[in-house]
Structure formats: structure tokens, C-alpha cells
Design a protein around this motif. Structure first.
Motif, PDB file in Angstrom:
ATOM      1  N   VAL A   1      51.679   0.969  88.277  1.00 50.67           N
ATOM      2  CA  VAL A   1      52.583   0.105  86.905  1.00 50.67           C
ATOM      3  C   VAL A   1      52.054   0.385  86.193  1.00 50.67           C
ATOM      4  O   VAL A   1      51.012  -0.083  85.420  1.00 50.67           O
ATOM      5  N   GLY A   2      53.236   0.350  84.812  1.00 51.35           N
ATOM      6  CA  GLY A   2      52.664   0.069  83.752  1.00 51.35           C
ATOM      7  C   GLY A   2      52.744   1.573  82.912  1.00 51.35           C
ATOM      8  O   GLY A   2      52.572   2.341  84.205  1.00 51.35           O
ATOM      9  N   GLU A   3      52.570   2.366  81.988  1.00 53.23           N
ATOM     10  CA  GLU A   3      52.757   3.617  81.464  1.00 53.23           C
ATOM     11  C   GLU A   3      51.055   4.047  81.448  1.00 53.23           C
ATOM     12  O   GLU A   3      50.840   5.002  81.592  1.00 53.23           O
TER      13      GLU A   3
ATOM     14  N   GLY B   1      52.053  -3.628  79.070  1.00 50.38           N
ATOM     15  CA  GLY B   1      53.306  -2.368  79.792  1.00 50.38           C
ATOM     16  C   GLY B   1      53.343  -2.893  81.078  1.00 50.38           C
ATOM     17  O   GLY B   1      54.419  -2.386  81.527  1.00 50.38           O
ATOM     18  N   MET B   2      51.892  -3.563  81.599  1.00 51.70           N
ATOM     19  CA  MET B   2      52.933  -4.056  83.473  1.00 51.70           C
ATOM     20  C   MET B   2      53.423  -5.361  83.199  1.00 51.70           C
ATOM     21  O   MET B   2      54.019  -5.034  84.685  1.00 51.70           O
TER      22      MET B   2
ATOM     23  N   ALA C   1      55.670  -5.516  81.412  1.00 53.93           N
ATOM     24  CA  ALA C   1      57.657  -5.031  80.790  1.00 53.93           C
ATOM     25  C   ALA C   1      58.269  -3.949  82.938  1.00 53.93           C
ATOM     26  O   ALA C   1      58.899  -4.100  82.918  1.00 53.93           O
ATOM     27  N   ASP C   2      56.322  -3.564  83.075  1.00 51.18           N
ATOM     28  CA  ASP C   2      57.175  -2.950  84.005  1.00 51.18           C
ATOM     29  C   ASP C   2      57.069  -3.673  85.762  1.00 51.18           C
ATOM     30  O   ASP C   2      57.376  -3.056  86.364  1.00 51.18           O
ATOM     31  N   GLY C   3      57.129  -5.447  85.174  1.00 47.60           N
ATOM     32  CA  GLY C   3      57.185  -5.984  86.921  1.00 47.60           C
ATOM     33  C   GLY C   3      56.025  -6.412  87.627  1.00 47.60           C
ATOM     34  O   GLY C   3      56.342  -6.814  88.174  1.00 47.60           O
TER      35      GLY C   3
END
Length: 396
Positions: A56-58, A149-150, A152-154
Motif C-alpha cells: 500500500v502506498g508509493e 500515501g498509505m 490515500a491508497d486505502g
């Protein structure tokens, strides 16, 4: 014997494993946003346990879902796993093998306790009326941080509440601490470039001295906290870098500054940012320079849910964990923490576990001499296990 009592007894059995994991991570640290090997180590731990694992995340974050298919609340538990760009300088037999990189904040301990606890919770998932999301987060130390970022990625999809823990070498081992509402400062950073007109030191009248302007600017900034922030609020403003290297006989044309701002209220953040911009405008007029500001509002104020925090505290006290000698309100803390991002989305509580070494020495976080009492790892595991199991025992 209750399921929780059995779980706590089992964790005793795995204390050595937790310490072994912590030491492996300590020997092999990786800085924020570069934690590939750490990610792979954690992933391989879970891959054969029958859990749902998702990157999860970038960066290198992952979530691990413990779920037997039962309806109910979803509780998240978060641990960070990045290290710092510090040369280790202590006598530990498991020092960092990556010179210039060091676990100097205890994130290795956070990860170790959570990996083993997650495995043990997975063994009893059929007895849990709901689900648990394990969040292994990279890059806590460097803005923008791994949490943002995590999320934002759910990472918090369908999560009802989240808990986290930080070991504290400033607290005696055995103490578990908490605070409600605003608990750790928010943070902003800024880069400022002041550009004037260089010239010969003997003819200052035809130059605009950037060093003089920057010096005035640094002094004037100190009036923001003393004259624009309510004395009952918490705020600091620090200039951490003043780059104006030149020669004896030349008037400097440009100076670069780096600054750090901390606050305990988001409204105070706005006041400070606006005042910096206003002082910069005045500097341009007064000294005939230009001021370019790159301002980064990053970590929010960490807010602990009163309801969730008080529930966690009562659960810990009622369980009377043998290794926990005291449960206390630590009050608000100065450092910032990107766990704060989670608390903007769901109710959150961030607990503190004492980790002062047995010799009583001073081994502060982010110091090359950082050391912690590894007894705190089992305490962290038992503390979180207690909150988790009580959480599901008392679902509304």
C-alpha cells in the motif's frame, strides 16, 4: 483461562523471537523511502500464515488483514520501520551493518513486537468478532511521511479505530503512558532564499547586503512566538541552517535559511505561517531584497481520541499485566509523529511504552548512542494485545 490470558502467556514464549527480530532489523537499517530489504523481510514473515497481504502506498508500506469472515468492527494497529541517517556510536553487539544508517528511534522494536503479535492474533482469528488490519509503515521520519500515501491508497478503508505505540527511553521500563486530545506537536518546515546585490566590502552603499537582511529576518522571526502566539499555546520556531558563506571583503548577494516550526494547535500553524510571510514582505521593502519562501505544512498535530484512549487505559489497568508497573498520563509531547495523519481519518490512540535501559543512562532518541531496554518489546506486545482483545469483547 480467557483467550486474552492465553494470548499473553503465549507472548511470554515468544519474547526471545521478538528480540531476535528487533536485532536483525537493527543490524540492517534502511532510511525513509528506501526500506526495500526491510519490506521483503516483513513480507516473507507473513506470506505463509494465510493472511491477506497487500502493498500500500508509493513506498514500501504494507497492510496485513486478519479476518475469519465474521462481521464486526475493524481495528488497525500500526508500526513504523524506517531508520535514520545517523552513524551509530554505542557498544551494542548488534550494531548497524550499514554505516551512516541507524535505528535510533525504536522503530525496529515497534516492528518486532507487531510481527509476532499479529501472527499470534492470526492463530485465534476465529475467536475475534471482527477483523484486524496490521499496518507496517515506512518513512515516518521524513516528510511527507509514509502514512499519508498509505492512507490515500486505502490503508484505512473500512477501519473503525487505530492504535499505535512508541517506545520511550526517557521513561522507566514498565511504565505505559498516554494522553488524550492534542498529544504531539504538528510540524512545518520552510526554506527561504534572500537575494540582494553583492559588491565590494569597501562600497556597501551600492550593494544590498543579504547577510544583514537575513540576520535581521532571523531576529524578527523570534517575535512571532513571543508576540503573536497565545502564551497558553505551545509553539517553537527554529532556524536550523543559515548558509551565507563568502569571503572577507565581499558583500554577500544571497543567503539561504532552513526553518522548523512546531505547534500544538492547527490554528497556531496558520498564525505562524502568515506572520513569516508578512515579515518577509517587510524585509523586501526595508532592505531592497527579494525573499522566496518554500513552506511545507506537513505533520498534523497528533490528536488522541478521548473515548478510545480512555478505553485503552482502563483495559490495561484492569488486566494488570505483570510487567506493567504504572499507567500514567504523560502529558503533551514535543516531537511530531506522522501517526497523526491516521487520527485525522478515524479515532486513534497513540500509547507510550517506557524503555529506559537498566543502567539508567541517558540514550535519547535520534542520538548516535541510542539504546533501549528490550524488555519493553514484550510489554508493548502485551499492552496492545490487551487493548485489542478487550476492544472486541466490548463491541457495541
Amino acid at each position: 483461562m480467557s483467550t486474552l490470558d492465553t494470548l499473553l502467556n503465549d507472548l511470554n514464549t515468544y519474547e526471545d523471537e521478538m528480540i531476535e527480530i528487533r536485532r536483525h532489523l537493527h543490524e540492517n537499517p534502511e532510511i525513509s523511502f528506501q526500506e526495500k530489504e526491510t519490506h521483503d523481510y516483513i513480507y516473507n514473515f507473513y506470506k505463509d500464515l494465510g493472511c491477506d497481504i497487500k502493498n500500500v502506498g508509493e513506498g514500501y508500506g504494507m497492510v496485513v488483514d486478519i479476518n475469519d469472515g465474521k462481521p464486526g468492527k475493524k481495528l488497525a494497529i500500526r508500526a513504523d520501520f524506517d531508520a535514520l541517517a545517523i552513524v551509530e556510536d554505542n557498544d551494542l553487539p548488534f550494531q548497524s551493518k550499514n554505516r551512516g544508517v541507524m535505528h535510533a528511534c525504536g522503530h525496529d522494536a515497534h516492528t518486532a513486537y507487531l510481527m509476532v503479535l499479529a501472527r499470534e492474533l492470526n492463530k485465534i482469528k476465529d475467536e475475534i468478532p471482527g477483523s484486524i488490519r496490521i499496518i507496517h509503515q515506512p518513512a515516518e521520519e521524513v516528510a511527507p511521511g509514509g502514512a499519508k500515501g498509505m492512507i490515500a491508497d486505502g490503508a484505512l478503508a473500512d477501519v473503525n479505530d487505530i492504535i499505535g505505540v512508541h517506545v520511550m527511553t526517557s521513561m522507566d521500563t514498565g511504565v505505559v503512558a498516554y494522553h488524550t486530545k492534542e498529544s504531539q506537536t504538528g510540524r512545518s518546515n520552510f526554506d527561504i532564499t534572500i537575494t540582494g546585490a553583492g559588491g565590494h566590502a569597501s562600497m556597501p552603499q551600492i550593494s544590498n547586503d543579504a547577510i544583514v537582511a537575513a540576520s535581521y529576518f532571523v531576529t524578527e522571526l523570534q517575535t512571532i512566538v513571543s508576540r503573536r502566539v497565545d502564551p497558553f499555546d505551545t509553539a517553537t520556531l527554529t532556524i536550523g541552517s543559515f548558509e551565507g558563506d563568502g569571503s572577507y571583503n565581499a558583500i554577500k548577494d544571497q543567503v539561504k535559511l532552513k526553518g522548523d516550526v512546531r505547534m500544538m494547535k492547527e490554528t497556531t500553524r496558520t498564525v505562524i505561517r502568515e506572520q513569516i510571510a508578512q515579515i518577509a514582505k517587510g524585509l523586501e521593502i526595508t532592505f531592497g531584497v527579494t525573499v522566496d519562501i518554500n513552506y511545507d505544512d506537513n505533520y498534523p498535530v497528533l490528536y488522541n481520541s478521548e473515548k478510545l484512549t480512555n478505553f485503552a487505559v482502563e483495559a490495561i489497568k484492569e488486566q494488570a499485566i505483570p510487567e506493567v508497573t504504572e499507567v500514567l498520563d504523560l502529558g503533551p509531547q514535543n516531537p511530531s509523529e506522522d501517526f497523526s495523519y491516521y487520527g485525522q481519518v478515524v479515532p486513534a490512540t497513540f500509547l507510550y511504552v517506557g524503555a529506559r535501559p537498566a543502567d539508567g543512562g541517558n540514550y535519547p532518541h535520534h542520538s548516535p548512542k541510542f539504546k533501549m531496554n528490550e524488555d519493553s518489546i514484550l510489554i508493548a506486545a502485551k499492552t496492545v494485545a490487551t487493548v485489542v482483545m478487550r476492544y472486541f469483547d466490548t463491541q457495541e
